[in-house]
Design a protein around this motif. Structure first.
Motif, PDB file in Angstrom:
ATOM      1  N   GLY A 130       0.638  -1.259  -0.122  1.00 18.11           N
ATOM      2  CA  GLY A 130      -0.156  -0.148   0.081  1.00 18.11           C
ATOM      3  C   GLY A 130       0.646   1.286  -0.079  1.00 18.11           C
ATOM      4  O   GLY A 130       0.500   2.276   0.720  1.00 18.11           O
ATOM      5  N   GLU A 183      -5.267 -10.301  -5.232  1.00 24.68           N
ATOM      6  CA  GLU A 183      -5.749  -9.159  -6.069  1.00 24.68           C
ATOM      7  C   GLU A 183      -4.826  -8.665  -7.227  1.00 24.68           C
ATOM      8  O   GLU A 183      -5.244  -8.148  -8.220  1.00 24.68           O
ATOM      9  N   GLN A 222      -1.182   4.262  -1.927  1.00 24.80           N
ATOM     10  CA  GLN A 222      -2.838   4.710  -1.488  1.00 24.80           C
ATOM     11  C   GLN A 222      -3.009   3.967  -0.128  1.00 24.80           C
ATOM     12  O   GLN A 222      -3.879   4.330   0.299  1.00 24.80           O
ATOM     13  N   ASP A 223      -1.970   3.732   0.676  1.00 26.13           N
ATOM     14  CA  ASP A 223      -2.180   3.176   1.857  1.00 26.13           C
ATOM     15  C   ASP A 223      -2.982   2.061   2.180  1.00 26.13           C
ATOM     16  O   ASP A 223      -3.592   1.737   3.034  1.00 26.13           O
ATOM     17  N   LYS A 224      -3.511   1.345   1.031  1.00 25.25           N
ATOM     18  CA  LYS A 224      -4.169   0.204   1.076  1.00 25.25           C
ATOM     19  C   LYS A 224      -3.684  -1.075   0.654  1.00 25.25           C
ATOM     20  O   LYS A 224      -3.180  -0.988  -0.625  1.00 25.25           O
ATOM     21  N   GLU A 225      -3.328  -1.950   1.369  1.00 23.92           N
ATOM     22  CA  GLU A 225      -2.541  -3.128   1.014  1.00 23.92           C
ATOM     23  C   GLU A 225      -3.354  -4.107   0.332  1.00 23.92           C
ATOM     24  O   GLU A 225      -4.641  -4.263   0.602  1.00 23.92           O
ATOM     25  N   LYS A 226      -2.770  -4.886  -0.749  1.00 18.98           N
ATOM     26  CA  LYS A 226      -3.728  -5.673  -1.423  1.00 18.98           C
ATOM     27  C   LYS A 226      -3.027  -6.972  -1.190  1.00 18.98           C
ATOM     28  O   LYS A 226      -2.004  -6.910  -0.966  1.00 18.98           O
TER      29      LYS A 226
END
Length: 121
Positions: A74, A85, A77-81
């Motif tokens: 992340g 995904e 965007q600070d969102k880990e995938k």
């Protein structure tokens, strides 16, 4: 203003350094002004510092490795995938994402180690 004057005299500023006083004369620290839990602020600062270290060395990775590392952790965007995904986005298998991730992390680890050794000399 106080932080700017501190910055001129020394490079590091602690979250717990006094930056002024309130109406009652109590000392105010930067952590007080930020208005969140101390652990959250420290974790956020630490994460930002570590992210910056990774970005300093990410140029050693090829494009696909960069995509996987940035997505997995992340960094953009600070969102880990998840690996699943990322595999879906790139049109490859999850196990291939795993191999790319492992190879990229080893490259980064070796670069960090090499840089650290060069600094200690």
């Amino acid at each position: 203003m106080h932080l700017r004057s501190l910055k001129k005299t020394k490079k590091d500023v602690s979250l717990h350094d006094p930056i002024g006083t309130d109406k009652e004369g109590n000392e105010i620290t930067l952590i007080d002004v930020l208005g969140t839990e101390t652990d959250e602020v420290v974790d956020a600062v630490q994460l930002k510092l570590e992210s910056n270290k990774i970005y300093q060395h990410i140029h050693i990775l090829d494009d696909r490795e960069k995509e996987v590392i940035i997505g997995r952790f992340g960094l953009d965007q600070d969102k880990e995938k998840t690996q699943r995904e990322i595999a879906r986005e790139l049109g490859i298998s999850r196990s291939y994402v795993s191999r790319i991730e492992k190879r990229a992390l080893m490259k980064l680890f070796n670069e960090f180690y090499r840089t650290k050794q060069a600094q200690n000399r």
